[in-house]
Design a protein around this motif. Structure first.
Motif, PDB file in Angstrom:
ATOM      1  N   SER A  41       0.857  -1.187   0.000  1.00 43.36           N
ATOM      2  CA  SER A  41       0.000   0.000   0.000  1.00 43.36           C
ATOM      3  C   SER A  41       0.888   1.230   0.000  1.00 43.36           C
ATOM      4  O   SER A  41       1.789   1.355   0.828  1.00 43.36           O
ATOM      5  N   LEU A  42       0.664   2.131  -0.961  1.00 47.32           N
ATOM      6  CA  LEU A  42       1.508   3.310  -1.128  1.00 47.32           C
ATOM      7  C   LEU A  42       0.666   4.577  -1.103  1.00 47.32           C
ATOM      8  O   LEU A  42      -0.557   4.526  -1.236  1.00 47.32           O
ATOM      9  N   TYR A  43       1.348   5.705  -0.955  1.00 50.12           N
ATOM     10  CA  TYR A  43       0.662   6.996  -0.996  1.00 50.12           C
ATOM     11  C   TYR A  43       1.426   7.929  -1.918  1.00 50.12           C
ATOM     12  O   TYR A  43       2.660   7.988  -1.893  1.00 50.12           O
ATOM     13  N   MET A  44       0.674   8.663  -2.765  1.00 50.70           N
ATOM     14  CA  MET A  44       1.265   9.697  -3.615  1.00 50.70           C
ATOM     15  C   MET A  44       0.377  10.932  -3.575  1.00 50.70           C
ATOM     16  O   MET A  44      -0.854  10.809  -3.606  1.00 50.70           O
ATOM     17  N   ALA A  45       1.017  12.093  -3.489  1.00 51.23           N
ATOM     18  CA  ALA A  45       0.250  13.341  -3.517  1.00 51.23           C
ATOM     19  C   ALA A  45      -0.525  13.430  -4.818  1.00 51.23           C
ATOM     20  O   ALA A  45       0.009  13.159  -5.888  1.00 51.23           O
ATOM     21  N   GLY A  46      -1.780  13.786  -4.729  1.00 52.73           N
ATOM     22  CA  GLY A  46      -2.624  13.895  -5.911  1.00 52.73           C
ATOM     23  C   GLY A  46      -3.331  12.606  -6.263  1.00 52.73           C
ATOM     24  O   GLY A  46      -4.296  12.611  -7.043  1.00 52.73           O
ATOM     25  N   ARG A  47      -2.854  11.503  -5.719  1.00 58.16           N
ATOM     26  CA  ARG A  47      -3.486  10.211  -5.991  1.00 58.16           C
ATOM     27  C   ARG A  47      -4.031   9.565  -4.731  1.00 58.16           C
ATOM     28  O   ARG A  47      -4.959   8.778  -4.781  1.00 58.16           O
ATOM     29  N   GLY A  48      -3.435   9.912  -3.587  1.00 58.33           N
ATOM     30  CA  GLY A  48      -3.871   9.332  -2.332  1.00 58.33           C
ATOM     31  C   GLY A  48      -3.275   7.954  -2.112  1.00 58.33           C
ATOM     32  O   GLY A  48      -2.251   7.579  -2.690  1.00 58.33           O
ATOM     33  N   VAL A  49      -3.929   7.176  -1.266  1.00 58.48           N
ATOM     34  CA  VAL A  49      -3.476   5.814  -0.962  1.00 58.48           C
ATOM     35  C   VAL A  49      -3.922   4.883  -2.083  1.00 58.48           C
ATOM     36  O   VAL A  49      -5.072   4.929  -2.506  1.00 58.48           O
ATOM     37  N   PHE A  50      -3.009   4.056  -2.559  1.00 62.03           N
ATOM     38  CA  PHE A  50      -3.366   3.114  -3.611  1.00 62.03           C
ATOM     39  C   PHE A  50      -2.622   1.799  -3.420  1.00 62.03           C
ATOM     40  O   PHE A  50      -1.597   1.734  -2.737  1.00 62.03           O
ATOM     41  N   GLU A  51      -3.150   0.759  -4.018  1.00 63.97           N
ATOM     42  CA  GLU A  51      -2.575  -0.580  -3.893  1.00 63.97           C
ATOM     43  C   GLU A  51      -1.600  -0.846  -5.031  1.00 63.97           C
ATOM     44  O   GLU A  51      -1.831  -0.455  -6.171  1.00 63.97           O
ATOM     45  N   ASP A  52      -0.496  -1.502  -4.702  1.00 67.44           N
ATOM     46  CA  ASP A  52       0.500  -1.831  -5.717  1.00 67.44           C
ATOM     47  C   ASP A  52       1.009  -3.241  -5.460  1.00 67.44           C
ATOM     48  O   ASP A  52       0.765  -3.825  -4.393  1.00 67.44           O
ATOM     49  N   GLU A  53       1.737  -3.773  -6.447  1.00 65.27           N
ATOM     50  CA  GLU A  53       2.360  -5.082  -6.274  1.00 65.27           C
ATOM     51  C   GLU A  53       3.483  -4.965  -5.250  1.00 65.27           C
ATOM     52  O   GLU A  53       3.949  -3.877  -4.924  1.00 65.27           O
ATOM     53  N   THR A  54       3.944  -6.114  -4.745  1.00 71.25           N
ATOM     54  CA  THR A  54       5.085  -6.100  -3.844  1.00 71.25           C
ATOM     55  C   THR A  54       6.324  -5.677  -4.611  1.00 71.25           C
ATOM     56  O   THR A  54       6.322  -5.621  -5.837  1.00 71.25           O
ATOM     57  N   LYS A  55       7.411  -5.400  -3.886  1.00 73.92           N
ATOM     58  CA  LYS A  55       8.615  -4.825  -4.489  1.00 73.92           C
ATOM     59  C   LYS A  55       9.172  -5.680  -5.615  1.00 73.92           C
ATOM     60  O   LYS A  55       9.605  -5.164  -6.639  1.00 73.92           O
ATOM     61  N   ASN A  56       9.187  -6.989  -5.454  1.00 71.67           N
ATOM     62  CA  ASN A  56       9.634  -7.906  -6.507  1.00 71.67           C
ATOM     63  C   ASN A  56       8.910  -9.232  -6.337  1.00 71.67           C
ATOM     64  O   ASN A  56       8.116  -9.411  -5.405  1.00 71.67           O
ATOM     65  N   THR A  57       9.177 -10.171  -7.233  1.00 69.55           N
ATOM     66  CA  THR A  57       8.445 -11.446  -7.199  1.00 69.55           C
ATOM     67  C   THR A  57       8.704 -12.218  -5.911  1.00 69.55           C
ATOM     68  O   THR A  57       7.799 -12.870  -5.387  1.00 69.55           O
ATOM     69  N   SER A  58       9.917 -12.135  -5.387  1.00 63.09           N
ATOM     70  CA  SER A  58      10.223 -12.862  -4.155  1.00 63.09           C
ATOM     71  C   SER A  58       9.627 -12.184  -2.928  1.00 63.09           C
ATOM     72  O   SER A  58       9.553 -12.779  -1.855  1.00 63.09           O
ATOM     73  N   SER A  59       9.190 -10.925  -3.084  1.00 61.06           N
ATOM     74  CA  SER A  59       8.573 -10.220  -1.959  1.00 61.06           C
ATOM     75  C   SER A  59       7.177 -10.758  -1.657  1.00 61.06           C
ATOM     76  O   SER A  59       6.664 -10.581  -0.550  1.00 61.06           O
ATOM     77  N   GLU A  60       6.537 -11.382  -2.647  1.00 68.23           N
ATOM     78  CA  GLU A  60       5.241 -12.014  -2.394  1.00 68.23           C
ATOM     79  C   GLU A  60       5.523 -13.360  -1.743  1.00 68.23           C
ATOM     80  O   GLU A  60       6.038 -14.279  -2.373  1.00 68.23           O
ATOM     81  N   ARG A  61       5.186 -13.474  -0.470  1.00 70.96           N
ATOM     82  CA  ARG A  61       5.648 -14.621   0.302  1.00 70.96           C
ATOM     83  C   ARG A  61       4.694 -14.913   1.447  1.00 70.96           C
ATOM     84  O   ARG A  61       3.729 -14.180   1.677  1.00 70.96           O
ATOM     85  N   CYS A  62       4.968 -15.979   2.162  1.00 70.96           N
ATOM     86  CA  CYS A  62       4.231 -16.283   3.387  1.00 70.96           C
ATOM     87  C   CYS A  62       5.245 -16.562   4.485  1.00 70.96           C
ATOM     88  O   CYS A  62       6.369 -16.996   4.212  1.00 70.96           O
ATOM     89  N   MET A  63       4.867 -16.280   5.713  1.00 67.17           N
ATOM     90  CA  MET A  63       5.800 -16.518   6.820  1.00 67.17           C
ATOM     91  C   MET A  63       5.045 -17.015   8.044  1.00 67.17           C
ATOM     92  O   MET A  63       3.912 -16.604   8.322  1.00 67.17           O
ATOM     93  N   LYS A  64       5.677 -17.913   8.732  1.00 64.54           N
ATOM     94  CA  LYS A  64       5.126 -18.472   9.964  1.00 64.54           C
ATOM     95  C   LYS A  64       5.324 -17.464  11.087  1.00 64.54           C
ATOM     96  O   LYS A  64       6.355 -16.781  11.149  1.00 64.54           O
ATOM     97  N   VAL A  65       4.340 -17.343  11.961  1.00 68.64           N
ATOM     98  CA  VAL A  65       4.459 -16.453  13.114  1.00 68.64           C
ATOM     99  C   VAL A  65       4.169 -17.222  14.385  1.00 68.64           C
ATOM    100  O   VAL A  65       3.605 -18.324  14.366  1.00 68.64           O
ATOM    101  N   SER A  66       4.544 -16.647  15.502  1.00 68.70           N
ATOM    102  CA  SER A  66       4.387 -17.322  16.793  1.00 68.70           C
ATOM    103  C   SER A  66       2.940 -17.289  17.271  1.00 68.70           C
ATOM    104  O   SER A  66       2.106 -16.536  16.764  1.00 68.70           O
TER     105      SER A  66
END
Length: 459
Positions: A308-333
């Motif tokens: 989720s990003l923000y740009m002046a004049g556009r507001g908050v908008f949805e974007d892809e993750t930084k790169n293909t490996s950034s789309e991931r899953c992780m185990k949490v406690s």
């Protein structure tokens, strides 16, 4: 309309294509030579046809040659390539950088741009006093000045076109943007220098900033080579600016514990935000993009699918993750899962209280009415939180660095850490966290020392 002039056995067709940054007319030229044996009537008919075709190509931007000025070509690069292929945030950042490049190189013809022009540009950026992102510090007591003119702060803020919060900030001694300072000076009809003084006048541009300019300039000129406007990229014959790699700022175990203890006085949303960043190492935009469907409570897994990003004049908008490996899953406690369950319940209560004012975005972190939260809002709050609690001078991204550093120190493999952080490969991780790897390596050496050469007990 095209003009035609005969040059010996050939004809020069010229088309006007508007004006450059300096108001000079831009002209495109084509030399056409008729086939031998053409009659006068055939020649004139074909010459007229060539002129019309060339003019149409010029109007459609299909004609490029080395005569084109850098500023004109750069704009074409933005329209034809950057805005179609790059992410909006990247394009916005490049747009902000372009005026500085155009001021130095925009007037030059592409085919005359040489390495020494680029080197001069980089040398200029390395000088003191070239920063354009500086802020201004008020030299006078603005409250007293407004009172002497019988102006309330609310009325003056409206006249100057700034927010009342900006005036309150100035009264607290905080710095303001150049734009706000200029608006205040105009509204008071006073010279800017009588009211404000720049805070960055003695600072240079960071080496990393200069490197960003180099990358943008090189990308534009690479496209010029690919589009056959120039034969080679002059940036390839210029050594890129050196950047001194800074060690990642992070907290040690005790400092991280102090931070968590200080969170007890904050809102539940801010508590969850900080803890989740610390426990997962997610990027700020990835955290703001989380939706409840990304949380698998049964398997204790979080899926990172968007940013989720923000740009002046556009507001908050949805974007892809930084790169293909950034789309991931992780185990949490289990503790993280319990925390998220409690937060989901609290958010449900808030949704009921707001009724039809609630905007159902499914986001984990929202504004008061359910709208997606602005990422820079988290950064601003965190800075105040750190200052208020006397914590080390860290920023929101330091939580990601802390997560990685503590994992490496605990013996987690570099491959696992890289996967959890969403790095493209472990090489990136090893460069950023060399300090942690060095410490872990030293600890490993001491462990081997204890195993292979145990201290003999005294009889």
């Amino acid at each position: 309309m095209a003009t035609i002039k005969q040059r010996g056995d050939s004809y020069k067709i010229t088309v006007s294509c508007g004006y450059d940054l300096n108001g000079k007319q831009i002209r495109r030229h084509l030399t056409w030579t008729p086939e031998p044996g053409m009659t006068k009537r055939q020649l004139q008919k074909e010459l007229d046809r060539q002129a019309v075709l060339f003019e149409e190509k010029c109007r459609n931007g299909q004609v490029l040659d080395g005569n084109i000025k850098f500023a004109e070509f750069a704009e074409k690069w933005f329209v034809d390539y950057a805005e179609k292929q790059l992410r909006p945030r990247t394009v916005g950042s490049y747009r902000e950088m372009l005026p500085r490049i155009n001021a130095a190189l925009g007037h030059m013809r592409m085919d005359r741009l040489q390495p020494h022009h680029i080197i001069s540009f980089y040398n200029n950026m390395a000088e003191i006093g070239v920063r354009e992102d500086g802020r201004q510090h008020c030299r006078v007591d603005l409250k007293v000045l407004l009172r002497s003119r019988s102006l309330t702060q609310t009325k003056f803020a409206e006249q100057a076109g700034i927010s009342i919060a900006t005036l309150y900030s100035i009264n607290k001694g905080n710095n303001v943007s150049n734009e706000s300072a200029e608006r205040i000076a105009r509204a008071l009809e006073m010279p800017l220098t009588d009211l404000f003084e720049p805070t960055n006048k003695d600072r240079k541009l960071a080496g990393n900033t200069v490197l960003h300019y180099h990358k943008l300039l090189s990308s534009i000129l690479t496209a010029a080579v690919r589009w056959q406007v120039i034969p080679s990229n002059p940036c390839e014959r210029v050594a890129p600016p050196k950047v001194e790699r800074k060690e990642a700022v992070y907290l040690d175990e005790e400092q991280a514990a102090d931070l968590l203890a200080a969170l007890d006085k904050e809102s539940m949303q801010h508590q969850v935000i900080v803890k989740l960043l610390l426990f997962t190492g997610m990027r700020r935009g990835e955290l703001c993009g989380l939706e409840w469907k990304d949380i698998d409570f049964e398997r204790a897994v979080i899926f990172v699918r968007r940013s989720s990003l923000y740009m002046a004049g556009r507001g908050v908008f949805e974007d892809e993750t930084k790169n293909t490996s950034s789309e991931r899953c992780m185990k949490v406690s289990a503790d993280v899962v319990s925390m998220l369950r409690a937060w989901r319940a609290e958010q449900s209560k808030q949704r009921l209280r707001m009724g039809d004012q609630w905007q159902d975005s499914d986001r984990l972190f929202t504004t008061w009415n359910g709208a997606p939260i602005r990422p820079d809002g988290i950064t601003a709050w965190f800075h105040k939180f750190v200052t208020k609690n006397g914590l080390p001078p860290i920023h929101i991204h330091s939580l990601r660095h802390t997560n990685a550093t503590l994992l490496i120190a605990a013996g987690t493999s570099l491959t696992t850490v890289a996967a959890r952080l969403g790095h493209a490969n472990s090489t990136t991780t090893s460069k950023i966290y060399a300090h942690a790897i060095k410490s872990a390596d030293q600890a490993a050496a001491e462990v081997l020392q204890d195993i292979l050469h145990p201290v003999k007990k005294q009889a």
